[in-house]
Scaffold this motif. Structure first.
Motif, short mmCIF file in Angstrom:
data_model
loop_
_atom_site.label_atom_id
_atom_site.label_comp_id
_atom_site.label_asym_id
_atom_site.label_seq_id
_atom_site.Cartn_x
_atom_site.Cartn_y
_atom_site.Cartn_z
N UNK A 179 44.75 49.90 44.45
CA UNK A 179 44.47 50.90 43.42
C UNK A 179 44.09 50.23 42.10
N UNK A 180 44.81 49.18 41.72
CA UNK A 180 44.52 48.47 40.48
C UNK A 180 43.13 47.84 40.54
N UNK A 181 42.83 47.22 41.66
CA UNK A 181 41.52 46.60 41.85
C UNK A 181 40.40 47.64 41.75
N UNK A 182 40.58 48.77 42.43
CA UNK A 182 39.55 49.82 42.44
C UNK A 182 39.31 50.36 41.04
N UNK A 183 40.38 50.57 40.28
CA UNK A 183 40.24 51.11 38.93
C UNK A 183 39.45 50.16 38.03
N UNK A 184 39.84 48.89 38.00
CA UNK A 184 39.13 47.92 37.19
C UNK A 184 37.70 47.71 37.64
N UNK A 185 37.51 47.69 38.95
CA UNK A 185 36.18 47.47 39.50
C UNK A 185 35.24 48.63 39.17
#
Length: 411
Positions: free
Chosen positions: A20-26
């Motif tokens: 989730x953190x990766x998807x948000x930043x990406x």
């Protein structure tokens, strides 16, 4: 019933905090990336008014992938994807800031634009194998297909949002603001990467062999694999002949449809809209069973849609055909990436996915250069039609190998 359960494979993938953190930043970074890409294309068109120069700028962006990515794949397998990704993000921020400053001060010329574009192309070439190798670290294997589909939805949602914002930003304040915004979004993604909690990369037990030896092992593994080898051949043809049209979209928007920057945003956004819908479908589907056949038929659908785009001078019809083309290209691209991630062995992942990205990104560079040059001689319609016919030949070749490919890739 929890929301993650109602969303099926997509919900399961998003239930993992790291992902989730990766998807948000990406997502933030991708919106900025698409804004900058539209800004670069528009600045190149303003400076030169030539589709050939647009092809050269696209070549400068994409071709470093051919030179750098194979080395990057070895680096990812040696030192781990996270270290490579963080270092690449620092360099990308520096490039966006430099591009914005040169544009605002009026110092940017076409050669500076080409140089900075090539620099970011090299940085991206190092980052992408790390990104591809990182995804299996963020979700368990059974959620890998959905995670890759979500990444595609993110990419294409950004393709929809980014150009729409960029068109308005360019019209109101100039392309420099697209570059400045991109620098901010790159920084947001860097923060997300720094917050990820992943296990430390463990060096291989057999140690590091000579660089070219390890590169060669990756190529031999891919070429000898019953599914990955033929799939990469198809990626070579489709990336070079079909995906190159996306790099020349400013020329189609202004030279064919006479629609300017707003038309460019509409065409790219239509492509992204189709891609989002197909990405959602793939994410909800989840399973790799039957995905080889689906991916190959998507190549056929892409060719038909782009033949329609090549045959029209009406903007509405162009948007409709690009919407279908975007949907089919994503089904094909996400499907093939998912199949390779599913089939490749862990110790070869960085190198094989590096080869895949080298072709996926480098192919459009060569294709854009060839299509741009051919369009100067024959117009924008006929070179694209010829590229579609070439891809149809490759599609027929791959369909004859479908049963063996499916067995090797879907196991």
């Amino acid at each position: 019933m929890p929301l993650s359960a109602r969303l099926g494979p997509v919900g399961r993938a998003l239930s993992h905090p790291n992902y989730r953190l990766y998807v948000t930043g990406n997502m933030a970074s991708l919106i900025g990336t698409w804004m900058q890409r539209i800004g670069i294309g528009w600045v190149a068109w303003e400076l030169t008014g030539s589709s050939a120069w647009l092809g050269i700028v696209a070549f400068a962006d994409l071709f470093p992938t051919v030179v750098v990515t194979a080395f990057a794949g070895v680096a990812v397998d040696r030192i781990g994807p996270m270290k490579v990704a963080k270092f690449a993000q620092y360099l990308a921020i520096a490039q966006a800031v430099t591009l914005a400053v040169l544009t605002f001060t009026g110092l940017l010329d076409i050669w500076m634009l080409i140089g900075l574009t090539a620099f970011l192309g090299a940085v991206t070439a190092f980052y992408q194998p790390a990104r591809l190798a990182m995804i299996p670290m963020l979700v368990p294997r059974e959620d890998l297909g959905a995670a890759i589909a979500i990444n595609s939805i993110n990419f294409n949602l950004a393709r929809f949002i980014g150009p729409a914002i960029a068109g308005g930003v360019i019209a109101m304040g100039g392309a420099g603001w697209t570059f400045a915004t991109n620098a901010v979004t790159y920084f947001a993604f860097l923060v997300a990467l720094l917050l990820l909690k992943l296990p430390e990369h463990k060096p291989r037990e057999d140690g590091n062999r000579p660089l070219f030896t390890e590169m060669g092992e990756g190529y031999l593994y891919a070429a000898r694999h019953a599914g990955i080898g033929p799939l990469l051949v198809l990626v070579i043809v489709t990336s070079t002949s079909l995906r190159a049209v996306l790099e020349l979209m400013p020329a189609y928007a202004d030279g064919v449809f006479q629609a300017g920057a707003e038309g460019l945003g509409m065409l790219v956004a239509a492509t992204g809209a189709g891609a989002i819908l197909s990405g959602i479908w793939l994410g909800l589907r989840g399973s790799v069973r039957g995905l080889t056949r689906i991916s190959l038929w998507a190549v056929f659908a892409s060719c038909i849609a782009l033949l329609g785009f090549a045959a029209t001078e009406d903007l509405t019809i162009g948007m409709i055909t690009m919407c279908f083309a975007g949907a089919a290209l994503v089904v094909n691209g996400v499907g093939m990436q998912t199949l390779m991630q599913n089939a490749v062995s862990g110790e070869m992942r960085g190198r094989v996915m590096g080869i895949y990205w080298m072709i996926f990104r480098g192919g459009p560079a060569l294709g854009a250069l060839a299509l741009g040059a051919a369009s100067e001689l024959f117009g924008l319609h006929w070179p694209l039609a010829a590229a579609c016919i070439l891809s149809l030949v490759a599609w027929g070749w791959s369909m004859k190998r479908l049963p063996r490919m499916g067995q090797a890739l879907e196991a």
